[in-house]
Design a protein around this motif. Structure first.
Motif, mmCIF file in Angstrom:
data_model
loop_
_atom_site.group_PDB
_atom_site.id
_atom_site.type_symbol
_atom_site.label_atom_id
_atom_site.label_comp_id
_atom_site.label_asym_id
_atom_site.label_seq_id
_atom_site.Cartn_x
_atom_site.Cartn_y
_atom_site.Cartn_z
ATOM 1 N N TRP B 45 -9.930 1.818 -3.485
ATOM 2 C CA TRP B 45 -9.554 0.525 -3.980
ATOM 3 C C TRP B 45 -8.268 0.687 -4.621
ATOM 4 O O TRP B 45 -7.069 -0.254 -4.323
ATOM 5 C CB TRP B 45 -10.537 0.255 -5.349
ATOM 6 C CG TRP B 45 -10.523 -1.126 -5.899
ATOM 7 C CD1 TRP B 45 -9.356 -1.908 -5.822
ATOM 8 C CD2 TRP B 45 -11.396 -1.619 -6.755
ATOM 9 N NE1 TRP B 45 -9.875 -3.313 -6.612
ATOM 10 C CE2 TRP B 45 -11.114 -2.723 -6.856
ATOM 11 C CE3 TRP B 45 -12.717 -1.311 -7.164
ATOM 12 C CZ2 TRP B 45 -11.740 -3.626 -7.960
ATOM 13 C CZ3 TRP B 45 -13.280 -2.061 -8.055
ATOM 14 C CH2 TRP B 45 -12.895 -3.492 -8.284
ATOM 15 N N ILE B 46 -7.836 1.659 -5.304
ATOM 16 C CA ILE B 46 -6.573 1.775 -5.942
ATOM 17 C C ILE B 46 -5.671 1.974 -4.905
ATOM 18 O O ILE B 46 -4.438 1.578 -4.764
ATOM 19 C CB ILE B 46 -6.568 3.232 -6.928
ATOM 20 C CG1 ILE B 46 -7.499 2.876 -8.039
ATOM 21 C CG2 ILE B 46 -5.188 3.504 -7.492
ATOM 22 C CD1 ILE B 46 -7.984 4.065 -8.901
ATOM 23 N N ALA B 47 -5.696 3.111 -3.908
ATOM 24 C CA ALA B 47 -4.742 3.392 -2.956
ATOM 25 C C ALA B 47 -4.328 2.048 -2.086
ATOM 26 O O ALA B 47 -3.216 1.870 -1.562
ATOM 27 C CB ALA B 47 -5.113 4.394 -2.119
ATOM 28 N N PHE B 50 -2.144 -0.375 -4.142
ATOM 29 C CA PHE B 50 -0.657 0.168 -3.864
ATOM 30 C C PHE B 50 -0.033 -0.414 -2.416
ATOM 31 O O PHE B 50 1.369 -0.330 -2.304
ATOM 32 C CB PHE B 50 -0.600 1.503 -4.272
ATOM 33 C CG PHE B 50 -0.761 1.949 -5.497
ATOM 34 C CD1 PHE B 50 0.665 1.999 -6.185
ATOM 35 C CD2 PHE B 50 -1.647 2.040 -6.551
ATOM 36 C CE1 PHE B 50 0.684 2.412 -7.584
ATOM 37 C CE2 PHE B 50 -1.567 2.189 -7.718
ATOM 38 C CZ PHE B 50 -0.206 2.418 -8.449
ATOM 39 N N GLN B 51 -0.819 -0.538 -1.317
ATOM 40 C CA GLN B 51 -0.291 -0.567 -0.131
ATOM 41 C C GLN B 51 -0.614 -1.927 0.581
ATOM 42 O O GLN B 51 -0.184 -2.090 1.541
ATOM 43 C CB GLN B 51 -0.827 0.681 0.730
ATOM 44 C CG GLN B 51 -0.239 1.955 0.035
ATOM 45 C CD GLN B 51 -0.812 2.980 0.866
ATOM 46 O OE1 GLN B 51 -0.432 3.413 1.960
ATOM 47 N NE2 GLN B 51 -1.827 3.541 0.361
ATOM 48 N N ASN B 52 -1.020 -2.642 -0.459
ATOM 49 C CA ASN B 52 -1.420 -4.433 -0.071
ATOM 50 C C ASN B 52 -2.182 -4.150 1.193
ATOM 51 O O ASN B 52 -1.952 -5.014 2.349
ATOM 52 C CB ASN B 52 0.168 -4.932 0.307
ATOM 53 C CG ASN B 52 0.480 -5.375 -0.829
ATOM 54 O OD1 ASN B 52 -0.203 -5.765 -1.844
ATOM 55 N ND2 ASN B 52 1.972 -5.186 -0.929
ATOM 56 N N LEU B 53 -3.380 -3.155 1.295
ATOM 57 C CA LEU B 53 -4.417 -3.283 2.380
ATOM 58 C C LEU B 53 -5.647 -4.154 1.751
ATOM 59 O O LEU B 53 -5.494 -4.493 0.694
ATOM 60 C CB LEU B 53 -4.878 -2.124 2.709
ATOM 61 C CG LEU B 53 -3.663 -0.951 3.347
ATOM 62 C CD1 LEU B 53 -4.053 0.335 3.762
ATOM 63 C CD2 LEU B 53 -3.047 -1.733 4.669
ATOM 64 N N ASN B 54 -6.167 -4.374 2.717
ATOM 65 C CA ASN B 54 -7.562 -5.009 2.357
ATOM 66 C C ASN B 54 -8.571 -4.295 1.589
ATOM 67 O O ASN B 54 -9.534 -3.369 2.184
ATOM 68 C CB ASN B 54 -8.264 -5.837 3.637
ATOM 69 C CG ASN B 54 -9.220 -6.514 3.552
ATOM 70 O OD1 ASN B 54 -10.046 -6.569 2.441
ATOM 71 N ND2 ASN B 54 -9.737 -7.244 4.624
ATOM 72 N N THR B 55 -8.602 -4.301 0.372
ATOM 73 C CA THR B 55 -9.349 -3.742 -0.636
ATOM 74 C C THR B 55 -10.902 -3.773 -0.292
ATOM 75 O O THR B 55 -11.778 -2.916 -0.581
ATOM 76 C CB THR B 55 -8.967 -3.787 -2.000
ATOM 77 O OG1 THR B 55 -9.044 -5.093 -2.511
ATOM 78 C CG2 THR B 55 -7.613 -3.227 -2.244
#
Lengths: 226, 209
Positions: B45-47, B50-55
């Protein structure tokens, strides 16, 4: 100069994320108090419970046409505050009067009943304690993540959205399933509190159907431990 | 509804299943698979944020990534190290392996991975078998995406999995020693190429000196 600053900032951020992971890692160690009070051997941790609640929420909310993405996140967050605030049980206000194991066993046979006034008071205290705890745990995270997680928790705790209200009921159901499994494994405690609690809390038709299936499946246990 | 109850009870087994890597180290009260999944979901969730991926996708993938272990054995690189002869091994052989410490050779790793993959596919099929079609489909697709490593989310989960395991290993190392720390860090370095996780790994290395 600018680069140095940036590097420092990243390091601090990583340090905090690691601290956060260490903090929430404690939930892997904290045994759920309801089971400890009932002397269950090797009881589940809060993290164990959270995992299954998340999967249960994912599946059942999909049948309701609810936002499964949101409810899964909400499930992950719903007990985070317990790192700081501890695992409050509905029996806590009555524990002061308990003198020995026998008293405790008698107490755990029924679902604690309080007056409306008391209920509101205990709920308020619990809410304040847990909100404070949650804020502390989340303080390690960047602001936007803190905000996302706190909002999810508030939705759950206050029951302001369909997902929040549904999860509140699912949390109890996961707990009931675990109780039945522990009884099935030979632990001994009364199951009636869950049943009384159900009357109070669960009104979703899908979940009532789910409970019906559970009751059928574990029929014998209900007869023996009511 | 009956099938859902059954599924929920089956995955409940992961709450009581101690992770094999720690059991092999004989640690007291090691983490369970469910606890590992819980921790991973948060790192992802956090990572991901930070990288604007689909959490949302990341979290669901994390929740699924190990549920095959209800039926598939949790094989570790110590099991790979225990493989003795080259040539084919069967599923039966896997259960006879005596795990060994140390770093497995490439052929050993490949051999174990091949059979591990098969067992995991089988386990996943079995556990998802009776779920209602819609949710089954969603879970199958996410799992496939993870297995095939075709999206940034799938790759991130795989690396986060490595990382959270390393982190737990380092925590145990601090507490009990016993873990071949440098080997673990080395191995993680070889697997991780995500910029955020590379930084995180460097930080971990410094922190657990």
């Amino acid at each position: 100069m600018f680069l140095m600053k940036k590097k420092k900032k990243t390091k601090k951020e990583l340090e905090k994320i690691l601290d956060f992971l260490i903090e929430i890692g404690k939930l892997k160690k904290i045994k759920r108090r309801g089971w400890v009070m009932r002397k269950v051997k090797n009881p589940e941790s809060i993290a164990d419970h959270t995992f299954r609640t998340a999967i249960l929420a994912w599946i059942l909310s999909s049948f309701k046409g609810l936002n499964t993405n949101k409810i899964v996140k909400m499930a992950l967050v719903h007990d985070l505050c317990e790192v700081e605030a501890g695992d409050t049980t509905p029996y806590d206000p009555l524990l002061k009067k308990i003198k020995n194991q026998k008293d405790l066993e008698d107490l755990l046979k029924i679902w604690p009943k309080f007056s409306q006034k008391e209920k509101i008071k205990f709920a308020k205290e619990k809410f304040q304690k847990e909100l404070k705890g949650l804020k502390k745990v989340l303080s390690f995270l960047p602001k936007h993540l803190q905000k996302e997680m706190i909002n999810l928790w508030l939705e759950y705790e206050r029951g302001i959205t369909k997902e929040g209200r549904f999860l509140k009921q699912l949390d109890r159901i996961e707990n009931l399933i675990q109780a039945l499994e522990y009884l099935n494994e030979g632990n001994k405690f009364a199951v009636s509190p869950w049943w009384e609690q159900k009357e109070e809390l669960i009104d979703d038709p899908l979940l009532l159907e789910f409970l019906f299936v559970l009751e059928k499946k574990f029929g014998k246990i209900f007869e023996n431990y009511k | 509804m009956k099938n859902i109850v059954k599924f929920i009870q089956e995955i409940g087994e992961l709450k009581g299943k101690a992770r094999r890597g720690w059991v092999l180290h004989k640690f007291k009260n090691p983490e369970t698979t469910a606890e590992h999944i819980f921790h991973l979901a948060f790192l992802a969730w956090i990572a991901g944020k930070f990288q604007n991926l689909n959490t949302e996708k990341l979290i669901k993938m994390a929740l699924l990534h190990d549920i095959c272990e209800v039926y598939a054995p949790d094989l570790t690189s110590y099991d790979a190290k225990g493989i003795e002869k080259k040539g084919k091994i069967t599923i039966k052989d896997v259960f006879k392996i005596v795990p060994k410490k140390g770093r497995p050779q490439t052929w050993q790793r490949k051999k174990l991975d091949l059979i591990k993959r098969k067992l995991e596919e089988k386990g996943m099929k079995k556990i998802l078998k009776n779920l209602p079609p819609q949710i089954k489909k969603e879970m199958e697709l996410l799992w496939q995406e993870y297995r095939e490593q075709i999206t940034p989310e799938a790759r991130l989960i795989k690396q986060c999995d490595k990382m959270i395991n390393l982190f737990q290993g380092l925590e145990y190392w601090k507490k009990y020693g016993k873990i071949e720390k440098n080997l673990w860090i080395q191995r993680a370095k070889e697997v991780v190429d995500n910029p955020f996780l590379i930084k995180f790994l460097k930080y971990l290395e410094k922190k657990y000196k």
